[in-house]
Write a protein that holds these residues in place. Structure first.
Motif, mmCIF file in Angstrom:
data_model
loop_
_atom_site.group_PDB
_atom_site.id
_atom_site.type_symbol
_atom_site.label_atom_id
_atom_site.label_comp_id
_atom_site.label_asym_id
_atom_site.label_seq_id
_atom_site.Cartn_x
_atom_site.Cartn_y
_atom_site.Cartn_z
ATOM 1 N N SER A 210 0.938 -1.118 0.256
ATOM 2 C CA SER A 210 -0.132 0.080 0.042
ATOM 3 C C SER A 210 0.920 1.134 0.031
ATOM 4 O O SER A 210 1.993 1.230 0.538
ATOM 5 N N ILE A 211 0.319 2.243 -0.462
ATOM 6 C CA ILE A 211 0.947 3.569 -0.443
ATOM 7 C C ILE A 211 0.415 4.550 0.638
ATOM 8 O O ILE A 211 -0.949 4.677 0.454
ATOM 9 N N TRP A 212 1.042 5.335 1.408
ATOM 10 C CA TRP A 212 0.700 6.002 2.495
ATOM 11 C C TRP A 212 1.304 7.601 2.304
ATOM 12 O O TRP A 212 2.488 7.542 1.761
ATOM 13 N N ARG A 213 0.759 8.365 2.781
ATOM 14 C CA ARG A 213 0.974 9.930 2.828
ATOM 15 C C ARG A 213 0.675 10.479 3.917
ATOM 16 O O ARG A 213 -0.659 10.684 4.333
ATOM 17 N N GLY A 214 1.538 10.888 4.774
ATOM 18 C CA GLY A 214 1.117 11.809 5.916
ATOM 19 C C GLY A 214 0.255 10.819 6.867
ATOM 20 O O GLY A 214 -0.828 11.321 7.512
ATOM 21 N N GLY A 215 0.325 9.585 6.889
ATOM 22 C CA GLY A 215 -0.372 8.664 7.824
ATOM 23 C C GLY A 215 -1.793 8.331 7.259
ATOM 24 O O GLY A 215 -2.332 7.536 7.963
ATOM 25 N N GLN A 216 -1.835 8.738 5.961
ATOM 26 C CA GLN A 216 -3.251 8.288 5.580
ATOM 27 C C GLN A 216 -2.924 7.438 4.093
ATOM 28 O O GLN A 216 -2.059 7.495 3.423
ATOM 29 N N LEU A 217 -3.908 6.580 3.959
ATOM 30 C CA LEU A 217 -3.801 5.565 2.979
ATOM 31 C C LEU A 217 -4.089 6.268 1.884
ATOM 32 O O LEU A 217 -5.215 6.928 1.432
ATOM 33 N N VAL A 218 -3.176 6.070 0.722
ATOM 34 C CA VAL A 218 -3.568 6.549 -0.548
ATOM 35 C C VAL A 218 -4.137 5.687 -1.652
ATOM 36 O O VAL A 218 -4.970 5.972 -2.486
ATOM 37 N N GLU A 219 -3.328 4.351 -1.562
ATOM 38 C CA GLU A 219 -3.787 3.433 -2.484
ATOM 39 C C GLU A 219 -3.295 2.071 -1.933
ATOM 40 O O GLU A 219 -2.270 1.861 -1.626
#
Length: 124
Positions: free
Chosen positions: A63-72
């Motif tokens: 999975s891809i995460w950014r700033g603690g949020q799931l992106v994809e």
């Protein structure tokens, strides 16, 4: 020593030779795309993590995460090498990300996870 006793002794030796100490070690990352701390300047939709041993593709994920949020949440391809998790994702906007992997060993004994931080830079 009769045949049954010899057979049991051989099975015991075989089991000791291939016992848990080798399986109990954590899975190690050998390579990845992107690499840890990489700065990606061109669009990329291919992501992979190569491990030092085969992993259970069905019970593993990327999975891809950014700033603690799931992106994809990526769908790993099952038709890859036994020790590689490979997936495609949409092109990412500029920013800092983490490629998160969670794998289960083929023995099904352990679940191991990790993150690979990377950055997508703005086009020139």
């Amino acid at each position: 020593m009769d045949f049954s006793t010899r057979r049991l002794a051989l099975i015991g030796l075989f089991a000791m030779a291939f016992s848990a100490p080798a399986w109990a070690q954590d899975v190690q990352v050998m390579d990845s795309a992107p690499k840890a701390q990489a700065v990606i300047g061109e669009p990329s939709s291919s992501f992979f993590v190569r491990f030092d041993r085969p992993i259970d593709h069905i019970h593993s994920n990327l999975s891809i995460w950014r700033g603690g949020q799931l992106v994809e949440r990526l769908q790993p391809r099952l038709q890859t090498e036994p020790n590689v998790l490979f997936a495609r994702a949409p092109t990412l906007a500029p920013g800092e990300y983490q490629l998160r992997w969670i794998v289960r060993t083929m023995e099904g004994v352990k679940v191991i996870q990790g993150d690979i931080p990377f950055t997508v830079k703005s086009p020139p």
